[in-house]
Design a protein around this motif. Structure first.
Motif, PDB file in Angstrom:
ATOM      1  N   ILE A  95       1.294 -48.328  42.584  1.00 34.01           N
ATOM      2  CA  ILE A  95       2.626 -47.728  42.519  1.00 34.01           C
ATOM      3  C   ILE A  95       2.505 -46.210  42.594  1.00 34.01           C
ATOM      4  O   ILE A  95       3.228 -45.555  43.345  1.00 34.01           O
ATOM      5  N   ALA A  96       1.565 -45.649  41.833  1.00 33.30           N
ATOM      6  CA  ALA A  96       1.393 -44.197  41.806  1.00 33.30           C
ATOM      7  C   ALA A  96       1.035 -43.659  43.189  1.00 33.30           C
ATOM      8  O   ALA A  96       1.584 -42.643  43.624  1.00 33.30           O
ATOM      9  N   LYS A  97       0.148 -44.347  43.883  1.00 35.34           N
ATOM     10  CA  LYS A  97      -0.260 -43.887  45.214  1.00 35.34           C
ATOM     11  C   LYS A  97       0.922 -43.947  46.183  1.00 35.34           C
ATOM     12  O   LYS A  97       1.135 -43.026  46.961  1.00 35.34           O
ATOM     13  N   ARG A  98       1.711 -45.000  46.132  1.00 35.85           N
ATOM     14  CA  ARG A  98       2.863 -45.136  47.029  1.00 35.85           C
ATOM     15  C   ARG A  98       3.896 -44.039  46.748  1.00 35.85           C
ATOM     16  O   ARG A  98       4.469 -43.460  47.672  1.00 35.85           O
ATOM     17  N   LYS A 157       7.236 -33.680  36.169  1.00 39.50           N
ATOM     18  CA  LYS A 157       5.974 -33.819  36.897  1.00 39.50           C
ATOM     19  C   LYS A 157       5.977 -35.098  37.731  1.00 39.50           C
ATOM     20  O   LYS A 157       6.775 -36.009  37.486  1.00 39.50           O
ATOM     21  N   VAL A 158       5.058 -35.163  38.649  1.00 35.32           N
ATOM     22  CA  VAL A 158       4.872 -36.370  39.455  1.00 35.32           C
ATOM     23  C   VAL A 158       4.654 -37.565  38.530  1.00 35.32           C
ATOM     24  O   VAL A 158       5.223 -38.637  38.737  1.00 35.32           O
ATOM     25  N   SER A 159       3.857 -37.385  37.477  1.00 33.04           N
ATOM     26  CA  SER A 159       3.567 -38.482  36.550  1.00 33.04           C
ATOM     27  C   SER A 159       4.833 -38.998  35.869  1.00 33.04           C
ATOM     28  O   SER A 159       4.923 -40.189  35.548  1.00 33.04           O
ATOM     29  N   ASP A 160       5.829 -38.135  35.658  1.00 31.41           N
ATOM     30  CA  ASP A 160       7.099 -38.567  35.057  1.00 31.41           C
ATOM     31  C   ASP A 160       7.831 -39.529  35.992  1.00 31.41           C
ATOM     32  O   ASP A 160       8.411 -40.527  35.537  1.00 31.41           O
ATOM     33  N   ILE A 161       7.801 -39.244  37.283  1.00 30.54           N
ATOM     34  CA  ILE A 161       8.460 -40.110  38.258  1.00 30.54           C
ATOM     35  C   ILE A 161       7.724 -41.447  38.336  1.00 30.54           C
ATOM     36  O   ILE A 161       8.350 -42.507  38.353  1.00 30.54           O
ATOM     37  N   VAL A 162       6.401 -41.396  38.359  1.00 32.09           N
ATOM     38  CA  VAL A 162       5.599 -42.629  38.399  1.00 32.09           C
ATOM     39  C   VAL A 162       5.905 -43.490  37.179  1.00 32.09           C
ATOM     40  O   VAL A 162       6.154 -44.688  37.299  1.00 32.09           O
ATOM     41  N   ALA A 175       8.584 -43.504  35.305  1.00 29.22           N
ATOM     42  CA  ALA A 175       9.960 -44.026  35.391  1.00 29.22           C
ATOM     43  C   ALA A 175      10.027 -45.242  36.301  1.00 29.22           C
ATOM     44  O   ALA A 175      10.658 -46.253  35.958  1.00 29.22           O
ATOM     45  N   VAL A 176       9.358 -45.170  37.446  1.00 27.24           N
ATOM     46  CA  VAL A 176       9.371 -46.290  38.375  1.00 27.24           C
ATOM     47  C   VAL A 176       8.641 -47.484  37.785  1.00 27.24           C
ATOM     48  O   VAL A 176       9.117 -48.624  37.845  1.00 27.24           O
ATOM     49  N   GLU A 177       7.492 -47.253  37.183  1.00 25.62           N
ATOM     50  CA  GLU A 177       6.735 -48.346  36.558  1.00 25.62           C
ATOM     51  C   GLU A 177       7.568 -49.011  35.478  1.00 25.62           C
ATOM     52  O   GLU A 177       7.608 -50.239  35.379  1.00 25.62           O
ATOM     53  N   GLY A 234      11.448 -53.761  34.149  1.00 25.93           N
ATOM     54  CA  GLY A 234      12.752 -54.233  33.705  1.00 25.93           C
ATOM     55  C   GLY A 234      13.616 -53.148  33.132  1.00 25.93           C
ATOM     56  O   GLY A 234      13.660 -52.946  31.934  1.00 25.93           O
ATOM     57  N   CYS A 235      14.287 -52.391  34.000  1.00 27.12           N
ATOM     58  CA  CYS A 235      15.161 -51.323  33.506  1.00 27.12           C
ATOM     59  C   CYS A 235      16.600 -51.785  33.508  1.00 27.12           C
ATOM     60  O   CYS A 235      16.941 -52.857  33.883  1.00 27.12           O
TER      61      CYS A 235
END
Length: 83
Positions: free
Chosen positions: A4-7, A68-73, A75-77, A82-83
């Motif tokens: 997921i992070a790479k995508r 940061k990029v990690s915050d977006i990753v 959130a998506v994860e 199940g959000c």
């Protein structure tokens, strides 16, 4: 299968809606350092929603100076779980 992070890093790079090569889109980078303003961020949100078939959480739709990029990753994860 791609992580997921790479995508997400690809979507944030020139391969998606960003301006930098994917090698420069690291998890510790601030979105503003990568050239993201509110408009480019909304483009990213649309790409993420289409790519992962999710609805990005409303509380995360405002990008801040410390996002940061990690915050977006993360959130998506979280959304995929199940959000």
């Amino acid at each position: 299968m791609m992580s997921i992070a790479k995508r997400i890093r690809e979507l944030m790079s020139v391969e998606g809606c960003g301006v930098f090569p994917v090698e420069e889109v690291r998890s510790d980078k601030l979105l503003f350092e990568l050239g993201f303003d509110s408009l480019r961020f909304m483009e990213l949100v649309v790409l993420i929603e289409e790519t992962f078939a999710i609805a990005f959480p409303d509380q995360l739709l405002e990008v801040g100076a410390t996002t940061k990029v990690s915050d977006i990753v993360s959130a998506v994860e979280g959304c995929l779980k199940g959000c």
